[in-house]
Design a protein around this motif. Structure first.
Motif, PDB file in Angstrom:
ATOM      1  N   UNK A 397     -41.142 -36.380   7.518  1.00 32.14           N
ATOM      2  CA  UNK A 397     -41.996 -36.312   6.591  1.00 32.14           C
ATOM      3  C   UNK A 397     -43.294 -35.952   7.424  1.00 32.14           C
ATOM      4  N   UNK A 398     -43.548 -35.967   8.399  1.00 31.61           N
ATOM      5  CA  UNK A 398     -44.931 -35.982   9.552  1.00 31.61           C
ATOM      6  C   UNK A 398     -44.824 -34.801  10.279  1.00 31.61           C
ATOM      7  N   UNK A 399     -43.704 -34.367  10.910  1.00 35.07           N
ATOM      8  CA  UNK A 399     -43.791 -33.223  11.837  1.00 35.07           C
ATOM      9  C   UNK A 399     -42.431 -32.276  11.754  1.00 35.07           C
ATOM     10  N   UNK A 400     -41.715 -32.518  10.734  1.00 33.30           N
ATOM     11  CA  UNK A 400     -40.663 -31.220  10.258  1.00 33.30           C
ATOM     12  C   UNK A 400     -39.992 -30.873  11.540  1.00 33.30           C
ATOM     13  N   UNK A 401     -39.370 -31.745  12.053  1.00 30.64           N
ATOM     14  CA  UNK A 401     -38.692 -31.101  13.298  1.00 30.64           C
ATOM     15  C   UNK A 401     -37.281 -30.106  12.892  1.00 30.64           C
ATOM     16  N   UNK A 402     -36.782 -29.277  13.382  1.00 26.30           N
ATOM     17  CA  UNK A 402     -35.710 -28.298  13.158  1.00 26.30           C
ATOM     18  C   UNK A 402     -34.533 -28.958  13.377  1.00 26.30           C
ATOM     19  N   UNK A 403     -34.613 -29.933  14.281  1.00 26.30           N
ATOM     20  CA  UNK A 403     -33.306 -30.722  14.670  1.00 26.30           C
ATOM     21  C   UNK A 403     -33.625 -31.892  15.519  1.00 26.30           C
ATOM     22  N   UNK A 404     -32.754 -32.755  15.288  1.00 25.27           N
ATOM     23  CA  UNK A 404     -32.802 -33.899  16.453  1.00 25.27           C
ATOM     24  C   UNK A 404     -31.695 -34.131  17.365  1.00 25.27           C
ATOM     25  N   UNK A 405     -31.924 -34.763  18.535  1.00 28.53           N
ATOM     26  CA  UNK A 405     -30.932 -34.791  19.687  1.00 28.53           C
ATOM     27  C   UNK A 405     -30.902 -36.289  19.983  1.00 28.53           C
ATOM     28  N   UNK A 406     -29.727 -36.764  20.523  1.00 29.90           N
ATOM     29  CA  UNK A 406     -29.360 -38.137  20.807  1.00 29.90           C
ATOM     30  C   UNK A 406     -28.861 -38.066  22.476  1.00 29.90           C
ATOM     31  N   UNK A 407     -29.443 -38.805  23.251  1.00 37.14           N
ATOM     32  CA  UNK A 407     -29.030 -39.038  24.525  1.00 37.14           C
ATOM     33  C   UNK A 407     -28.643 -40.456  24.871  1.00 37.14           C
ATOM     34  N   UNK A 408     -27.666 -40.888  25.582  1.00 36.17           N
ATOM     35  CA  UNK A 408     -27.401 -42.151  26.187  1.00 36.17           C
ATOM     36  C   UNK A 408     -26.997 -42.212  27.516  1.00 36.17           C
TER      37      UNK A 408
END
Length: 714
Positions: A397-408
């Motif tokens: 809603x606020x930053x409109x990222x093109x994708x998200x990534x996960x790291x563990x």
């Protein structure tokens, strides 16, 4: 009536055929006569007209009486015999035709009874052979039933729609104890065959556990999931889910084992609080005591005043500790805090589930990097995945990222779960606002904030920038867990006693009331009322409601509603011998304002059934304005259905219908017993109605409306 009209029409046609030649002959003779002969004949007929008229009328009367007698003996008798034969073939094989009427009809009745006796002998032989063939299957089923009955845990089996198709006695008792509000009236329980498990457990958590199982099956891992949930009364339940497998590796349902852990959590919390209270300040007090004792030992010859001061220090510190112990013992139970029990879960399972939900709901692509696939975390997966989805929604809603990534990753006893995105920097005020905001993800809303989820995990969350990579991430810091050793597949056998079960409900698809579904496919609530009198519009009141449920064409005698009601008015003395309810029995019972909401909840999503339903429904309708409760579901009346199935029977009283259909019940004029009797009658009527082409609820309602009894009003 149609048969009667057809019979009269046939007699009239026969009379015309018999008198036709005579009329034609008389007309020809009249035309051939001379005028004088015609005049003489006319005078002769007129002189005899009164006597002839009387004889004609007398003849017609005798003919009508003969016709009526013939109709009653032959036509109506044969029609009743036909209905009786259908009863013998279907609903009541022990019923027999009563030899009555003329000799020919009696001989036909006797022949029908002889054929029925031969048929019964053949059926008994077939039943005996089937019973022998089923003996081994019944033995296995009874063994399963006995095992499940002894389980200490509550077991519930559901189909994929969440409809309950099996539960043991432990589950019934446990959920009965958890009943709150209207359900608690009449010993109500939250559980029942055909009911939805989502009225007990949160649907989102159950569906999430299903997703975890599907994912673990696809990965070739042990198909099992755990979650913690709360009931409407604030009780904590620990739930374990395992799948019921169908052919070709698919799921047909799932088994839930449910444990109420509220008391154990409260006891653990009390122990922690007591330990904290007892240890708080103890170190300084013990230090003061030790110092005073050391001085007394090192200086045995000290002055009496100084010795008294050291002894007073010891006495004061011991007294203060005693007060703390006393206060702890009396007050620690009133100062408990609710802890959120956590379960061991594989970190990559949490990330996979979060990816799937984010991509499905937000259409936002996700990827992974640097995953420790052997890392187990101590977490509540449902609330944690909801928190990840909430943050993803806020970022979109606020930053409109093109994708998200996960790291563990992990460090020591801590697990790091990172949600990464590329975009402009975020202010600390914005992140703090998000932490304190009630979470919402798509159309779902959680009562928790992000900060509350983190606190319940005993972890932390922070926002951090990676300046070199021009990206940022949220880091969840969570406790690491060591998974327990999984049991071998051969050790995990599902056993238990299905005291309350119906395996055919695996095929049960929907409990919504569809008027075009077959009568045998719907769920019903069959009910009856006892009242102070027979005039609901003149102040008579309900004093008892009894009801039972019919699911999958079975009357569930263990799932009943039975409640005496305080009518808030004196009982009629003449009614007490009939229903057996006295003034002492109704005094102190809940009023209709309390009972009616509970009954409404009991019969949700079911079609109502009653005998002479107009009478009972009128009492319920007159309470709509007072209670705000309206029964809007369809209502079937066994009195009207009996008139549809057997239109030529003289009586459709419940006792007479029971006799015809071979229904035997205990005492009568008790609301619950009458409801059970009505339920048995309905189940017997269903196949008889189907023989007439009445197979759906809509068709049954339409046929009922056409009967004479449907015009009765209260």
């Amino acid at each position: 009536m149609k048969a009667k009209y057809r019979f009269i029409a046939a007699i009239v046609v026969l009379a015309l055929l018999m008198t036709g030649p005579f009329v034609v002959t008389s007309l020809l003779v009249w035309l051939d006569m001379k005028d004088a002969e015609r005049t003489m004949l006319t005078e002769l007929l007129l002189s005899r007209l009164p006597v002839g008229t009387l004889m004609t009328l007398f003849g017609f009367a005798i003919g009508a009486a003969v016709l009526h007698k013939l109709f009653k003996q032959y036509v109506e008798g044969l029609l009743r015999m036909a209905e009786t034969l259908r009863l013998m073939l279907g609903a009541n094989r022990d019923f027999r035709v009563t030899p009555d009427g003329p000799p020919e009809v009696r001989q036909l009745a006797q022949a029908a009874n002889d054929l029925a006796a031969q048929r019964d002998a053949l059926m008994d032989d077939v039943d005996a052979q089937i019973a022998r063939a089923k003996a081994s299957v019944e033995e296995e089923k009874n063994r399963l039933a006995a095992l499940m009955s002894e389980l200490a845990q509550a077991v519930v089996v559901c189909n994929l729609d969440g409809r309950i198709l099996l539960y043991n006695n432990r589950a019934r008792l446990q959920f009965k104890a958890l009943a709150q509000g209207p359900t608690s009236v009449s010993g109500g329980a939250l559980i029942g065959l055909g009911r939805s498990i989502f009225s007990i457990l949160d649907k989102g958590q159950v569906e999430h556990a299903r997703e975890v199982i599907v994912q673990r099956l696809a990965a070739g891992k042990m198909p099992m999931a755990h979650f913690i949930t709360t009931t409407r009364g604030g009780q904590l339940l620990r739930v374990q889910m395992v799948p019921v497998m169908a052919g070709e590796g698919g799921l047909s349902g799932y088994v839930l084992t449910v444990e109420n852990i509220t008391r154990s959590i409260e006891e653990e919390e009390r122990r922690d609080q007591a330990l904290h209270t007892l240890t708080q300040g103890s170190r300084s007090a013990i230090g003061n005591i030790r110092a005073a004792v050391a001085n007394l030992l090192d200086y045995p010859d000290m002055e009496p005043e100084l010795r008294e001061r050291f002894l007073r220090v010891i006495d004061d510190e011991v007294a203060r500790r005693s007060v703390v112990i006393d206060q702890t013992m009396s007050q620690f139970s009133d100062s408990m805090k609710t802890r959120w029990p956590l379960e061991d879960i594989l970190g990559i399972d949490v990330i996979a589930a979060a990816q799937r939900r984010i991509e499905d709901k937000l259409k936002l692509p996700t990827k992974t990097e640097e995953l420790d696939d052997a890392l187990w975390m101590r977490a509540d997966s449902y609330s944690l995945i909801f928190a990840l989805g909430f943050l993803a929604s806020k970022l979109q809603d606020h930053y409109a990222p093109r994708e998200l990534r996960f790291r563990l990753s992990s460090e020591g006893r801590l697990a790091y779960l990172d949600l990464i995105w590329s975009g402009p920097a975020m202010s600390s005020e914005t992140f703090y606002t998000w932490e304190m905001e009630v979470m919402q993800f798509g159309s779902e809303t959680s009562p928790l904030t992000l900060r509350e989820v983190i606190d319940r995990h005993g972890g932390e969350i922070w926002y951090q920038r990676e300046k070199a990579a021009h990206r940022a991430f949220f880091r969840f810091v969570l406790p690491v867990a060591t998974p327990e050793t999984e049991a071998a597949p051969e050790e995990r056998r599902v056993t238990g006693r299905p005291e309350y079960y119906d395996f055919d409900l695996f095929k049960f698809e929907d409990a919504s009331i569809d008027l075009d579904r077959k009568l045998s496919e719907l769920a019903y609530t069959v009910f009856d009322t006892e009242t102070t009198g027979l005039e609901p519009s003149n102040g008579d009141e309900i004093i008892q409601i009894g009801a039972a449920r019919i699911v999958n064409n079975r009357l569930l005698r263990q799932e009943v509603f039975n409640q005496i009601v305080d009518p808030e008015r004196p009982l009629r003395p003449e009614g007490i011998p009939i229903h057996g309810i006295t003034e002492d029995m109704v005094r102190g019972q809940p009023t209709i304002d309390v009972v009616l909401p509970a009954f409404h909840e009991f019969c949700e999503e079911t079609v109502l059934i009653a005998h002479n339903a107009a009478f009972d429904m009128r009492f319920l309708q007159l309470k709509e304005e007072r209670t705000g409760i309206r029964f809007g579901q369809p209502v079937l009346d066994t009195l009207l259905l009996s008139a549809v199935a057997h239109p030529n029977q003289e009586s459709h009283k419940l006792d007479d219908i029971m006799t015809r259909l071979g229904v035997v019940i205990g005492k009568r004029h008790n609301a619950l017993e009458d409801a059970l009797a009505t339920g048995e009658v309905f189940l017997k009527l269903v196949p008889l109605l189907e023989e007439q082409g009445i197979v759906t609820v809509r068709q049954a309602l339409e046929a009922s409306e056409k009967t004479y009894f449907a015009r009765v009003k209260y």
